[in-house]
Scaffold this active site. Sequence first.
Site, PDB file in Angstrom:
ATOM      1  N   TYR A 157       7.064   6.315  17.389  1.00  0.00           N
ATOM      2  CA  TYR A 157       7.306   6.522  15.952  1.00  0.00           C
ATOM      3  C   TYR A 157       8.517   7.429  15.740  1.00  0.00           C
ATOM      4  CZ  TYR A 157       6.308   7.803  11.071  1.00  0.00           C
ATOM      5  OH  TYR A 157       6.379   8.016   9.705  1.00  0.00           O
ATOM      6  N   LEU A 172       3.081   4.449  -0.051  1.00  0.00           N
ATOM      7  CA  LEU A 172       4.325   4.832  -0.729  1.00  0.00           C
ATOM      8  C   LEU A 172       5.034   3.629  -1.349  1.00  0.00           C
ATOM      9  CD1 LEU A 172       6.410   6.980  -1.450  1.00  0.00           C
ATOM     10  CD2 LEU A 172       7.393   6.711   0.840  1.00  0.00           C
ATOM     11  N   LYS A 209      12.154   6.507  14.022  1.00  0.00           N
ATOM     12  CA  LYS A 209      12.652   7.207  12.828  1.00  0.00           C
ATOM     13  C   LYS A 209      13.976   7.921  13.134  1.00  0.00           C
ATOM     14  CE  LYS A 209       9.409   6.026   9.908  1.00  0.00           C
ATOM     15  NZ  LYS A 209       9.710   5.173   8.755  1.00  0.00           N
ATOM     16  N   THR A 219      -1.667   8.533   2.653  1.00  0.00           N
ATOM     17  CA  THR A 219      -1.669   7.057   2.687  1.00  0.00           C
ATOM     18  C   THR A 219      -2.499   6.595   3.895  1.00  0.00           C
ATOM     19  OG1 THR A 219       0.201   6.839   4.177  1.00  0.00           O
ATOM     20  CG2 THR A 219       0.725   7.032   1.833  1.00  0.00           C
ATOM     21  N   SER A 253      11.367   9.859   8.002  1.00  0.00           N
ATOM     22  CA  SER A 253      10.267  10.817   8.128  1.00  0.00           C
ATOM     23  C   SER A 253      10.861  12.127   8.619  1.00  0.00           C
ATOM     24  CB  SER A 253       9.255  10.295   9.158  1.00  0.00           C
ATOM     25  OG  SER A 253       8.449  11.353   9.635  1.00  0.00           O
ATOM     26  N   SER A 272       0.827  -1.212   0.000  1.00  0.00           N
ATOM     27  CA  SER A 272       0.000   0.000   0.000  1.00  0.00           C
ATOM     28  C   SER A 272       0.858   1.258   0.000  1.00  0.00           C
ATOM     29  CB  SER A 272      -0.949   0.012   1.211  1.00  0.00           C
ATOM     30  OG  SER A 272      -0.246   0.347   2.384  1.00  0.00           O
TER      31      SER A 272
HETATM   32  N1  NDP Z   1       2.128   8.726   5.240  1.00  0.00           N
HETATM   33  C1  NDP Z   1       2.900   9.642   5.771  1.00  0.00           C
HETATM   34  O1  NDP Z   1       2.450  10.759   6.105  1.00  0.00           O
HETATM   35  C2  NDP Z   1       4.356   9.394   5.941  1.00  0.00           C
HETATM   36  C3  NDP Z   1       4.910   8.115   5.815  1.00  0.00           C
HETATM   37  N2  NDP Z   1       6.226   7.939   6.037  1.00  0.00           N
HETATM   38  C4  NDP Z   1       6.808   6.595   5.967  1.00  0.00           C
HETATM   39  O2  NDP Z   1       6.503   5.992   4.734  1.00  0.00           O
HETATM   40  C5  NDP Z   1       6.564   4.578   4.863  1.00  0.00           C
HETATM   41  C6  NDP Z   1       5.381   3.938   4.165  1.00  0.00           C
HETATM   42  O3  NDP Z   1       4.202   4.244   4.868  1.00  0.00           O
HETATM   43  P1  NDP Z   1       2.848   4.662   4.143  1.00  0.00           P
HETATM   44  O4  NDP Z   1       2.845   4.195   2.755  1.00  0.00           O
HETATM   45  O5  NDP Z   1       2.632   6.079   4.429  1.00  0.00           O
HETATM   46  O6  NDP Z   1       1.792   3.866   5.033  1.00  0.00           O
HETATM   47  P2  NDP Z   1       0.861   2.587   4.694  1.00  0.00           P
HETATM   48  O7  NDP Z   1       0.207   2.237   5.984  1.00  0.00           O
HETATM   49  O8  NDP Z   1       0.012   2.876   3.524  1.00  0.00           O
HETATM   50  O9  NDP Z   1       1.903   1.460   4.285  1.00  0.00           O
HETATM   51  C7  NDP Z   1       2.714   0.839   5.218  1.00  0.00           C
HETATM   52  C8  NDP Z   1       3.266  -0.425   4.619  1.00  0.00           C
HETATM   53  O10 NDP Z   1       4.114  -1.071   5.584  1.00  0.00           O
HETATM   54  C9  NDP Z   1       3.703  -2.425   5.710  1.00  0.00           C
HETATM   55  N3  NDP Z   1       3.951  -2.958   7.053  1.00  0.00           N
HETATM   56  C10 NDP Z   1       3.481  -2.489   8.219  1.00  0.00           C
HETATM   57  N4  NDP Z   1       3.882  -3.272   9.227  1.00  0.00           N
HETATM   58  C11 NDP Z   1       4.613  -4.274   8.676  1.00  0.00           C
HETATM   59  C12 NDP Z   1       5.275  -5.415   9.183  1.00  0.00           C
HETATM   60  N5  NDP Z   1       5.283  -5.697  10.492  1.00  0.00           N
HETATM   61  N6  NDP Z   1       5.912  -6.238   8.332  1.00  0.00           N
HETATM   62  C13 NDP Z   1       5.926  -5.978   7.006  1.00  0.00           C
HETATM   63  N7  NDP Z   1       5.301  -4.917   6.462  1.00  0.00           N
HETATM   64  C14 NDP Z   1       4.650  -4.082   7.280  1.00  0.00           C
HETATM   65  C15 NDP Z   1       2.230  -2.401   5.415  1.00  0.00           C
HETATM   66  O11 NDP Z   1       1.815  -3.714   5.079  1.00  0.00           O
HETATM   67  P3  NDP Z   1       0.306  -4.254   5.355  1.00  0.00           P
HETATM   68  O12 NDP Z   1      -0.449  -3.920   4.112  1.00  0.00           O
HETATM   69  O13 NDP Z   1       0.519  -5.724   5.551  1.00  0.00           O
HETATM   70  O14 NDP Z   1      -0.180  -3.559   6.577  1.00  0.00           O
HETATM   71  C16 NDP Z   1       2.171  -1.443   4.250  1.00  0.00           C
HETATM   72  O15 NDP Z   1       2.518  -2.066   3.043  1.00  0.00           O
HETATM   73  C17 NDP Z   1       6.638   4.292   6.359  1.00  0.00           C
HETATM   74  O16 NDP Z   1       7.973   3.976   6.728  1.00  0.00           O
HETATM   75  C18 NDP Z   1       6.251   5.623   6.983  1.00  0.00           C
HETATM   76  O17 NDP Z   1       6.792   5.817   8.257  1.00  0.00           O
HETATM   77  C19 NDP Z   1       7.066   8.961   6.340  1.00  0.00           C
HETATM   78  C20 NDP Z   1       6.594  10.220   6.454  1.00  0.00           C
HETATM   79  C21 NDP Z   1       5.216  10.533   6.268  1.00  0.00           C
HETATM   80  C1  LIG Z   2      10.073  30.023  11.533  1.00  0.00           C
HETATM   81  C2  LIG Z   2       8.693  29.460  11.702  1.00  0.00           C
HETATM   82  C3  LIG Z   2       8.764  27.995  11.968  1.00  0.00           C
HETATM   83  C4  LIG Z   2       7.427  27.422  12.209  1.00  0.00           C
HETATM   84  C5  LIG Z   2       7.579  26.057  12.733  1.00  0.00           C
HETATM   85  C6  LIG Z   2       6.328  25.600  13.343  1.00  0.00           C
HETATM   86  C7  LIG Z   2       6.523  24.322  14.025  1.00  0.00           C
HETATM   87  C8  LIG Z   2       5.252  23.593  14.059  1.00  0.00           C
HETATM   88  C9  LIG Z   2       5.450  22.143  14.178  1.00  0.00           C
HETATM   89  C10 LIG Z   2       5.066  21.400  12.960  1.00  0.00           C
HETATM   90  C11 LIG Z   2       5.284  19.987  13.128  1.00  0.00           C
HETATM   91  C12 LIG Z   2       5.296  19.336  11.810  1.00  0.00           C
HETATM   92  C13 LIG Z   2       5.432  17.904  11.997  1.00  0.00           C
HETATM   93  C14 LIG Z   2       5.599  17.248  10.703  1.00  0.00           C
HETATM   94  C15 LIG Z   2       5.569  15.820  10.911  1.00  0.00           C
HETATM   95  C16 LIG Z   2       5.618  15.081   9.652  1.00  0.00           C
HETATM   96  O1  LIG Z   2       5.661  15.589   8.557  1.00  0.00           O
HETATM   97  O2  LIG Z   2       5.649  13.784   9.846  1.00  0.00           O
HETATM   98  C17 LIG Z   2       5.575  12.932   8.766  1.00  0.00           C
HETATM   99  C18 LIG Z   2       5.070  11.647   9.266  1.00  0.00           C
HETATM  100  O3  LIG Z   2       5.819  10.718   9.419  1.00  0.00           O
HETATM  101  C19 LIG Z   2       3.627  11.589   9.538  1.00  0.00           C
HETATM  102  O4  LIG Z   2       3.325  10.529  10.411  1.00  0.00           O
HETATM  103  P1  LIG Z   2       2.104  10.665  11.437  1.00  0.00           P
HETATM  104  O5  LIG Z   2       1.832   9.300  11.933  1.00  0.00           O
HETATM  105  O6  LIG Z   2       2.538  11.575  12.505  1.00  0.00           O
HETATM  106  O7  LIG Z   2       0.941  11.204  10.636  1.00  0.00           O
END
Ligand code: NDP
Ligand SMILES: CCCCCCCCCCCCCCCC(=O)OCC(=O)COP(=O)(O)O
Length: 309
Positions: free
Chosen positions: A191, A48, A195, A226, A178, A46
């Site tokens: 989390y 990314l 990371k 996602t 992340s 799923s």
């Molecule tokens: N979405 C966001 O906002 C952000 C995402 N990321 C990172 O991107 C990456 C992908 O996540 P994203 O696509 O967003 O989320 P999804 O939940 O859509 O995808 C996560 C994927 O990881 C797999 N997974 C989870 N647990 C396990 C496990 N124990 N063993 C094997 N596979 C597993 C899931 O498989 P299954 O289908 O079996 O659950 C799925 O394919 C992650 O590392 C996430 O931290 C980073 C920053 C922001």
């Molecule tokens: C000079 C002005 C600066 C202003 C800064 C404001 C600070 C506010 C904080 C904002 C936090 C942003 C966090 C971003 C987190 C992010 O992008 O995470 C990505 C992920 O991995 C998302 O995972 P989640 O499970 O948390 O949805």
Amino acid sequence: MDFTSTVIIPLLFGSLGIFAVFRLLQWMRMRAYLQEAVVVVTGATSGLGKECAKAFHAAGSKLVLCGRDSEKLKDLVQELSTMTNHRKNTHKPHTVVFDLSDTKTVLNAAEEILKYLGHVDILINNAGISFRGTIVDTGLDVDKKVMETNYFGPIALTKALLPSMIKRRQGHIVAISSVQGKISIPFRSAYAASKHATQAFFDCLRAEVEQYDIDVTVVSPGYIQTNLSLNAVTADGSRYGVMDKNTAEGQTAAEVAQVVLNAVGQKKKEVLVAGLTPSLAVYLRNIFPRLFFTLMATRAKKERKAKDS
Ligand SMILES: NC(=O)C1=CN([C@@H]2O[C@H](COP(=O)(O)OP(=O)(O)OC[C@H]3O[C@@H](n4cnc5c(N)ncnc54)[C@H](OP(=O)(O)O)[C@@H]3O)[C@@H](O)[C@H]2O)C=CC1
Ligand SMILES: CCCCCCCCCCCCCCCC(=O)OCC(=O)COP(=O)(O)O
């Protein structure tokens, strides 16, 4: 004839021309590199991971798709075989089913990949889960689950594939981290910790393996549209099950997958792919840490109040 028209302008156009040729050659080298590369993508079922699979498939790579659900992997193979918006990719993807939180299955998977394909050119450590909860209410088993999935699983897979890359003096390891690998925001402790550990591990790895011509890229995305927040684990281990607004309004997974593809092609060491606020937050954390900590404490109080009311 003045100096501008005889010297500056020809120099400017000459430089632009050289730059354009350089970029074209770089692009052609990238296409050739990706075309026959064996690319392993974890979490391909799923979000990314799925989009990375599509992007690398379109680039002609030989894919190894990893996930926990064999049916979803089969569906993806079928979907890839019907993709038409790219040059014909004749490689049928190989699928490997394993759970990253179970080290034994991770090691078996690595063995299977090497046995079946002989080597790996590019490993994309993408799979992961998120977390929502207060530290005080969260059981250690939940912290461990997140660390096993986001940190120990990926590093186990990396370590298992590394000797073969070193032997060939070739390979590229990508860690999907992340923005939270660089800053910690409240109610995401497990989390953010996983990371931060990812960022640290792969930064060490990059330094250690450069001498073997192995590349390491850490990708730090902001919010992506996602299922990450839906699948997040909570303090008691249950599924969060909510599509967060920030996630729903984030970048598309396809956009981020293109960034991953280009980062690999250009052998980038790290990429921050996020909107303005998360990007500024990273700089703020490093340049004015006290201000950042105050902002985070205010955010924590606000979120707590909203939850209690
Ligand atoms: N979405 C966001 O906002 C952000 C995402 N990321 C990172 O991107 C990456 C992908 O996540 P994203 O696509 O967003 O989320 P999804 O939940 O859509 O995808 C996560 C994927 O990881 C797999 N997974 C989870 N647990 C396990 C496990 N124990 N063993 C094997 N596979 C597993 C899931 O498989 P299954 O289908 O079996 O659950 C799925 O394919 C992650 O590392 C996430 O931290 C980073 C920053 C922001
Ligand atoms: C000079 C002005 C600066 C202003 C800064 C404001 C600070 C506010 C904080 C904002 C936090 C942003 C966090 C971003 C987190 C992010 O992008 O995470 C990505 C992920 O991995 C998302 O995972 P989640 O499970 O948390 O949805």
